[in-house]
Design a protein around this motif. Structure first.
Motif, PDB file in Angstrom:
ATOM      1  N   THR A 192      17.592 -14.565 -13.547  1.00 52.19           N
ATOM      2  CA  THR A 192      16.858 -13.702 -12.609  1.00 52.19           C
ATOM      3  C   THR A 192      17.387 -13.769 -11.178  1.00 52.19           C
ATOM      4  N   SER A 193      18.166 -14.806 -10.854  1.00 51.46           N
ATOM      5  CA  SER A 193      18.744 -14.899  -9.512  1.00 51.46           C
ATOM      6  C   SER A 193      20.135 -14.284  -9.441  1.00 51.46           C
ATOM      7  N   ASP A 194      20.630 -13.789 -10.584  1.00 56.36           N
ATOM      8  CA  ASP A 194      21.947 -13.169 -10.643  1.00 56.36           C
ATOM      9  C   ASP A 194      21.855 -11.750 -10.095  1.00 56.36           C
ATOM     10  N   ARG A 195      22.350 -11.543  -8.883  1.00 55.73           N
ATOM     11  CA  ARG A 195      22.226 -10.247  -8.210  1.00 55.73           C
ATOM     12  C   ARG A 195      23.058  -9.148  -8.858  1.00 55.73           C
ATOM     13  N   GLN A 196      23.908  -9.517  -9.803  1.00 55.72           N
ATOM     14  CA  GLN A 196      24.623  -8.476 -10.542  1.00 55.72           C
ATOM     15  C   GLN A 196      23.649  -7.653 -11.377  1.00 55.72           C
ATOM     16  N   PHE A 197      22.612  -8.336 -11.902  1.00 52.94           N
ATOM     17  CA  PHE A 197      21.719  -7.679 -12.853  1.00 52.94           C
ATOM     18  C   PHE A 197      20.272  -7.598 -12.378  1.00 52.94           C
ATOM     19  N   TYR A 198      19.916  -8.396 -11.387  1.00 49.77           N
ATOM     20  CA  TYR A 198      18.613  -8.303 -10.739  1.00 49.77           C
ATOM     21  C   TYR A 198      18.862  -8.138  -9.246  1.00 49.77           C
ATOM     22  N   PRO A 199      19.356  -6.949  -8.846  1.00 48.13           N
ATOM     23  CA  PRO A 199      19.713  -6.734  -7.435  1.00 48.13           C
ATOM     24  C   PRO A 199      18.505  -6.836  -6.512  1.00 48.13           C
ATOM     25  N   ASP A 200      18.780  -7.158  -5.255  1.00 52.46           N
ATOM     26  CA  ASP A 200      17.700  -7.314  -4.274  1.00 52.46           C
ATOM     27  C   ASP A 200      17.173  -5.945  -3.828  1.00 52.46           C
ATOM     28  N   ASP A 201      16.087  -5.979  -3.063  1.00 55.26           N
ATOM     29  CA  ASP A 201      15.435  -4.738  -2.622  1.00 55.26           C
ATOM     30  C   ASP A 201      16.366  -3.869  -1.784  1.00 55.26           C
ATOM     31  N   GLN A 202      17.225  -4.498  -0.995  1.00 49.07           N
ATOM     32  CA  GLN A 202      18.136  -3.742  -0.138  1.00 49.07           C
ATOM     33  C   GLN A 202      19.086  -2.894  -0.976  1.00 49.07           C
ATOM     34  N   THR A 203      19.568  -3.465  -2.067  1.00 53.45           N
ATOM     35  CA  THR A 203      20.458  -2.714  -2.964  1.00 53.45           C
ATOM     36  C   THR A 203      19.689  -1.611  -3.679  1.00 53.45           C
ATOM     37  N   ILE A 204      18.495  -1.936  -4.144  1.00 54.94           N
ATOM     38  CA  ILE A 204      17.684  -0.958  -4.884  1.00 54.94           C
ATOM     39  C   ILE A 204      17.352   0.256  -4.021  1.00 54.94           C
ATOM     40  N   LYS A 205      17.200   0.044  -2.709  1.00 57.23           N
ATOM     41  CA  LYS A 205      16.891   1.152  -1.800  1.00 57.23           C
ATOM     42  C   LYS A 205      17.964   2.232  -1.835  1.00 57.23           C
ATOM     43  N   HIS A 206      19.187   1.861  -2.171  1.00 59.85           N
ATOM     44  CA  HIS A 206      20.298   2.815  -2.157  1.00 59.85           C
ATOM     45  C   HIS A 206      20.570   3.411  -3.536  1.00 59.85           C
ATOM     46  N   LEU A 207      19.724   3.091  -4.497  1.00 56.78           N
ATOM     47  CA  LEU A 207      19.912   3.607  -5.846  1.00 56.78           C
ATOM     48  C   LEU A 207      19.088   4.867  -6.062  1.00 56.78           C
ATOM     49  N   GLU A 208      19.565   5.728  -6.946  1.00 54.60           N
ATOM     50  CA  GLU A 208      18.893   7.004  -7.198  1.00 54.60           C
ATOM     51  C   GLU A 208      18.674   7.177  -8.702  1.00 54.60           C
ATOM     52  N   VAL A 209      17.472   7.597  -9.052  1.00 52.90           N
ATOM     53  CA  VAL A 209      17.114   7.810 -10.458  1.00 52.90           C
ATOM     54  C   VAL A 209      17.501   9.229 -10.869  1.00 52.90           C
ATOM     55  N   TYR A 210      18.065   9.375 -12.063  1.00 53.91           N
ATOM     56  CA  TYR A 210      18.379  10.716 -12.560  1.00 53.91           C
ATOM     57  C   TYR A 210      17.086  11.483 -12.843  1.00 53.91           C
ATOM     58  N   SER A 211      17.077  12.736 -12.471  1.00 54.23           N
ATOM     59  CA  SER A 211      15.962  13.611 -12.821  1.00 54.23           C
ATOM     60  C   SER A 211      16.442  14.625 -13.849  1.00 54.23           C
ATOM     61  N   ASP A 212      15.503  15.266 -14.516  1.00 56.46           N
ATOM     62  CA  ASP A 212      15.850  16.300 -15.482  1.00 56.46           C
ATOM     63  C   ASP A 212      16.404  17.505 -14.733  1.00 56.46           C
ATOM     64  N   LEU A 213      17.621  17.887 -15.047  1.00 54.45           N
ATOM     65  CA  LEU A 213      18.267  18.999 -14.347  1.00 54.45           C
ATOM     66  C   LEU A 213      17.828  20.363 -14.873  1.00 54.45           C
ATOM     67  N   GLY A 214      17.149  20.370 -16.015  1.00 51.49           N
ATOM     68  CA  GLY A 214      16.831  21.646 -16.646  1.00 51.49           C
ATOM     69  C   GLY A 214      17.988  22.069 -17.536  1.00 51.49           C
ATOM     70  N   SER A 215      17.725  22.945 -18.465  1.00 54.36           N
ATOM     71  CA  SER A 215      18.723  23.301 -19.477  1.00 54.36           C
ATOM     72  C   SER A 215      19.971  23.948 -18.870  1.00 54.36           C
ATOM     73  N   ARG A 216      19.781  24.805 -17.864  1.00 56.89           N
ATOM     74  CA  ARG A 216      20.931  25.514 -17.275  1.00 56.89           C
ATOM     75  C   ARG A 216      21.893  24.549 -16.608  1.00 56.89           C
ATOM     76  N   TRP A 217      21.365  23.674 -15.748  1.00 56.39           N
ATOM     77  CA  TRP A 217      22.239  22.762 -15.021  1.00 56.39           C
ATOM     78  C   TRP A 217      22.766  21.644 -15.900  1.00 56.39           C
TER      79      TRP A 217
END
Length: 362
Positions: free
Chosen positions: A321-346
């Motif tokens: 759990t202290s391995d920041r490769q796989f449990y990154p800190d809050d600062q790193t998570i702030k720069h991450l973006e979740v994929y959203s559904d683009l819809g069928s066309r996109w």
């Protein structure tokens, strides 16, 4: 005397008839129970090797429910099968954008929060995301990131700390790329400071052009086999998910994983109930069972992905759990973006351009 005997035999026949009728009613009730989902069965549709088999056996032993387990290799394959409705799955494991797509298409059953009591164990950072507000339809299962795996025998961390560095001529024919249109376009879009969910054609075409420029450095575009190739040092660099990276690192101590500081994808796989579900008692027993911290921790140790279950995190080794490769800190998570559904066309646009990238640049 004959009248008495006749009356006696008549009574026997009546009693036998009542027994027969009762057996008929029981059989009818059992048949009804089977059709309404009350049999001791649970049908799960999950990614391959994505649960500790010992936990499945433990669940069956504790509850008496027999688990029928099938696997899929992509969100799209799972979606198609559920949408067709030919198989009555009770639990599925879609990624975040697929949860959004399926809930919009009314393919999911809402989580009954009176019957599911496990949300208290989950990290609030991983709840109530835009793809499923208030977790009405999904429960987080595992989470992770998209990043760069490198071999320290051939590459320094400082050489692969940013997406743009991958375009260096030094890495010609040295990179393994994950076979995923969203991830390939995602890293390209992020390198241009654009959203991974862009629906602007100029952005998407620019990302495609930049991917074309990366192709001389791409040795191969792979799926699960990337784990073996990097572990066996067939290439010094790979672009894939944190979960796969963990598998590789376990096999080769020279491999490391880095999430570029400018940002990346934050992904979630989730437990959800499809509209085909029938065995609701079994479903909620299983969801609560898997959310128990000790079970979630055991599952995380087996799968080697990051768990969103904060109770489980407390039970895992600190070295994990202290391995920041796989449990990154809050600062790193702030720069991450979740994929959203683009819809069928996109979605089709991204997929077509990615196919073109793979077909025309080899």
């Amino acid at each position: 005397m004959k009248k008495i005997l006749s009356a006696f035999f008549a009574l026997i026949l009546v009693i036998l008839g009542l027994f027969a009728f009762q057996r008929y009613l029981v059989a009818k009730e059992n048949a009804a129970a089977g059709s309404s989902g009350k049999t001791k069965v649970l049908n799960i549709y999950n990614w391959g090797d994505y649960i500790d088999p010992a936990l499945v056996k433990k669940f069956t032993k504790e509850t008496g429910y027999q688990v029928n387990y099938e696997t899929f290799d992509s969100n799209e394959a799972m979606y198609t099968k559920v949408r067709q409705g030919g198989t009555a799955y009770d639990i599925i494991v879609p990624s975040e954008y697929m949860v959004e797509k399926m809930r919009k298409e009314h393919l999911l059953v809402p989580i009954d929060k009176k019957r599911f009591t496990g949300f208290k164990y989950y990290d609030p950072r991983f709840l109530n995301d835009a793809f499923d507000p208030h977790n009405k339809y999904s429960i987080p299962y595992f989470w992770g990131t998209l990043g760069i795996i490198y071999n320290d025998k051939f590459v320094k961390k400082s050489e692969v700390s940013h997406w743009d560095q991958l375009w260096s001529s030094r890495f010609r024919d040295k990179i393994l790329l994950v076979d995923s249109s969203r991830d390939a376009f995602g890293l390209s879009l992020i390198s241009m400071n654009k959203s991974v969910n862009s629906k602007r054609m100029p952005d998407v075409l620019a990302a495609k052009a930049k991917l074309d420029a990366l192709m001389p450095n791409v040795k191969a575009i792979l799926a699960d086999e990337m784990v073996m190739y990097l572990a066996q040092e067939e290439a010094p660099i790979g672009i894939s998910w944190s979960g796969q990276a963990a598998e590789m690192i376990a096999q080769n101590k020279h491999l490391h994983y880095v999430v570029p500081s400018e940002g990346s994808n934050l992904w979630f796989d989730n437990l959800a109930i499809p509209r085909t579900a029938k065995h609701f008692t079994a479903i909620y027993k299983f969801l609560n069972f898997m959310s128990e911290p000790k079970n979630a921790a055991q599952n995380a140790e087996y799968v080697e992905y990051a768990t969103p279950n904060k109770g489980a995190v407390k039970l895992l080794p600190k070295s994990v759990t202290s391995d920041r490769q796989f449990y990154p800190d809050d600062q790193t998570i702030k720069h991450l973006e979740v994929y959203s559904d683009l819809g069928s066309r996109w979605t089709q646009i991204y997929n077509d351009l990615f196919l073109e990238f793979k077909m025309t640049n080899r």
